[in-house]
Scaffold this active site. Sequence first.
Site, PDB file in Angstrom:
ATOM      1  N   GLY A 107       0.909  -1.216  -0.035  1.00 60.52           N
ATOM      2  CA  GLY A 107       0.170   0.081   0.027  1.00 60.52           C
ATOM      3  C   GLY A 107       0.800   1.127  -0.098  1.00 60.52           C
ATOM      4  O   GLY A 107       2.036   1.079  -0.034  1.00 60.52           O
ATOM      5  N   CYS A 108       0.315   2.317   0.102  1.00 64.91           N
ATOM      6  CA  CYS A 108       0.934   3.546  -0.043  1.00 64.91           C
ATOM      7  C   CYS A 108       1.702   3.764   1.260  1.00 64.91           C
ATOM      8  O   CYS A 108       1.042   3.567   2.408  1.00 64.91           O
ATOM      9  CB  CYS A 108       0.011   4.806  -0.175  1.00 64.91           C
ATOM     10  N   VAL A 109       2.852   4.022   1.255  1.00 69.64           N
ATOM     11  CA  VAL A 109       3.740   4.376   2.228  1.00 69.64           C
ATOM     12  C   VAL A 109       3.249   5.909   3.007  1.00 69.64           C
ATOM     13  O   VAL A 109       3.854   6.123   3.666  1.00 69.64           O
ATOM     14  CB  VAL A 109       5.102   4.010   2.368  1.00 69.64           C
TER      15      VAL A 109
END
Lengths: 109, 397, 361
Positions: A107-109
């Site tokens: 997922g987006c960090v």
Amino acid sequence: MSDELKINVEGVGELAVDEDGFIEDPGKWSEAVAKHLAGTEGVTELSEDHWKLVNYLRNYYMEFNIAPMIRKLCKETGFNLKKVYELFPSGPAKGACKVAGLPKPTGCV
Amino acid sequence: MTDNVKKHETPLLDELLKGPWPSFVKEFKTLQDKKAVANDLLGQLEYSYKTKLGYWKHGGIVGVMGYGGGVIGRYSSLAEMFPAVKHFHTIRVNQPAGWFYTSKALRTLCDIWEKRGSGITNMHGSTGDIVFLGTNTEELEPIFEELTKEGFDLGGSGSNLRTPSCCNGQARCEWACYDTMGLCYDLTQTFQDELHRPQFPYKFKIKMAGCPNDCVASIARSDLSIIGTWRDNIQMDQSAVLKYASDGLDIQKIVVMNCPTKCLDWNGKELKIDNSNCVKCMHCINVMPKALAPGKDRGATVLLGSKAPIIEGAMLSSVLIPFIKLEPPFKELKDVIGRIWEPWAEHGKNRERIGEFIERVGKGNFLEEVGIDPVPEMVKHPRENPYIFYDEYLEDE
Amino acid sequence: MSEKQARITDIGPPHHDKFLPPVIKENYGKWKYHENPRPGVLVHVSHSGAKIWSVRCATPRILSVISIRKICELADKYADGYLRFTSRNNFELLITKEANVDPAIKEAIAIGYPVGGTGNSLSNIVHTQGWVHCHSAATDASGVVKAVMDELFVHFQEQKLPAKLRIALACCLNMCGAVHCSDISILGVHRRPPKADDANLGKICEVPNLIASCPTAAIRPTTKNGVATVEIEEEKCMFCANCYTVCPALPINDALNDGVSIWVGGKVSNARSTPSFSKLAIPWLPNTPPRWPEVVSAVKNIVDVWAKDARPYERVGEWVSRIGWPRFFKKTGIEFTKHHIDDFKHCGGTFATSTQMRHNG
């Protein structure tokens, strides 16, 4: 993906893992593998509570092919977030999911 | 760097050493002799420039004990060619509010990072953190221990509260309508658990701007935007207005004609403001800071939901509370934050930002859940389409 | 082995009070007005009469510890060790002695940190990591920024633009740099659909999350050679790369097709017009490292046309609002194509629905 990273689990043999130590094939998971992986996350012994969490994650993944969201995990195991971090100090994603043999959360960090 | 390691040639990157703007390539080069990691970073980047592709593997998952965020795992896919960047993890360090430092504090950070990592930083990352760029998994715990000993802590990453950030507010700006730095520090401390231990459907950002100029882009870049404003009359020094005019400012053309609600009137001697129609846009104040200032009854507008395009398209924050007073201990605001998190955390889908969640469930329904009454300030205009949800209908008895 | 010390956690950032110069502590919340005596310098004046000068200097955002220490020396010499960074990656020396201002400027410039970025100028470009550190980058970030700022350097040093000019760059649609509300946005774009690594996808990715990640429902589950994987309906793909973000087995980066798009007319400030998104000006330009000449000249062209044509205080978007989009394309010489017409959800609201036209412009 596959670097030549492997772990050697007693009674199971060699298993490929990624850089972060997640097993590359969730189908190869077993309790022995879980015990080995727990050691890599600073958990020396898997208590009943550890197993409750690991089995919940494992069963959820087998049924839905995804990891549950944290809030659901807390609700359904009855463990609050603090307890989850006590059981797995490296956290539910890095620690518990790894021990349960789930794919690495992304997922987006 | 050991003697047997060859310095990578970087003819393409060397082109970016030229020109008047500060060069990031120079930053890497200053460390190239000292740090193998800087050398291999240059090598890999040069290879990217040659092939027009990046060579970092998909985000890894590493961290420090007890936290679920704050470190971004990164591995090179060219580790055989560039072994020193095989691990190249990023550490987010929570910045002091307003990005104020003493040279002493910065040197402390530099010493830790030079010893334990690449020595390369971002000052700062997009969310506001101090970013330490590039270290090994083994160094994470020691870095964390050394940082906390010096009073610094990690910032957020993953599906958690991201590091709150703010403009310099009342520390150095006459327009700040509340203490942005005080609030930023307070919220960051209040919500440490939410910041370090992901428990939301997706990320949640908070940005605080002291006035509607919004120097921290909170309305575009934060799920919760807290933007200072006022609700009484603009403060005006008429003689200072005249001074601007006599110094050559064309008040009619530059100030009056740019007022979005046409509430200014200038007859060459006196500026009149129809404050009842002023929307607090800041333009006249921006142009004549010595003559005009925000009013005295100051607070903030609270807006919710902005984000970049992923997944359903980019959004700006929209009004949740038209005006709120913000004084320590900020109880009302904290209470609202808890209430907006609850339905989203409970019903939000995986990787659904709160703005998307509100669009999915309906802003009206969301407001009901949160316990805030709908007011016309929340919409640009009432609905245009006649498809309306009603929860109940009447029946003949 | 030393005794294990109690672990310190959850302390949050240090309190900013520790880092504020005395004049700021004394005048916190008491500032009366500020002036902009020269580009790059602000002087804030308190109701008490106290003053503080801020000298704004550009950095490339990427800073080595060696450079930070040099900046510290500068702060020690001229600002009693006090400084701050701005939201656009500049640093500001916080100076209490007016006599220190000019020498500080001189020395900052001499050691490579240009002074400017205040008032109606171009401030530093906000940007992302690019090939320096990111896995999903469609272009580099720092290199494009450096090339563009070299070209537009004069606008950082001077304050002769019609209004503030804010440029931002994000190296993919994830937009860590949230560039979607800038006067000019430079955005890395992919243009080739992701290719599934069928052998590994089922093992390393959560297929239901992957399917849910696609905004256009272009991803379907399937089985190939007995293993679970996904199928991409390529004609539905809009190249957002969100699937790759949730699943490493769907690589989307591609040297032949990745490139840079240019967007214009967004802003975040509420001054005059309300905050607004940037709109597409140029759908794709090639990645041409090391200096991206096509991107640089495209940005420069837009800045030049705007700077010449806009009225005082008209941001790029406000200027376009006044002259209209047809004339924006005409004046800049940018080609209008079918890619400029939105075809994602809710796109109908962007179609023109009136007869108001500037036919004779």
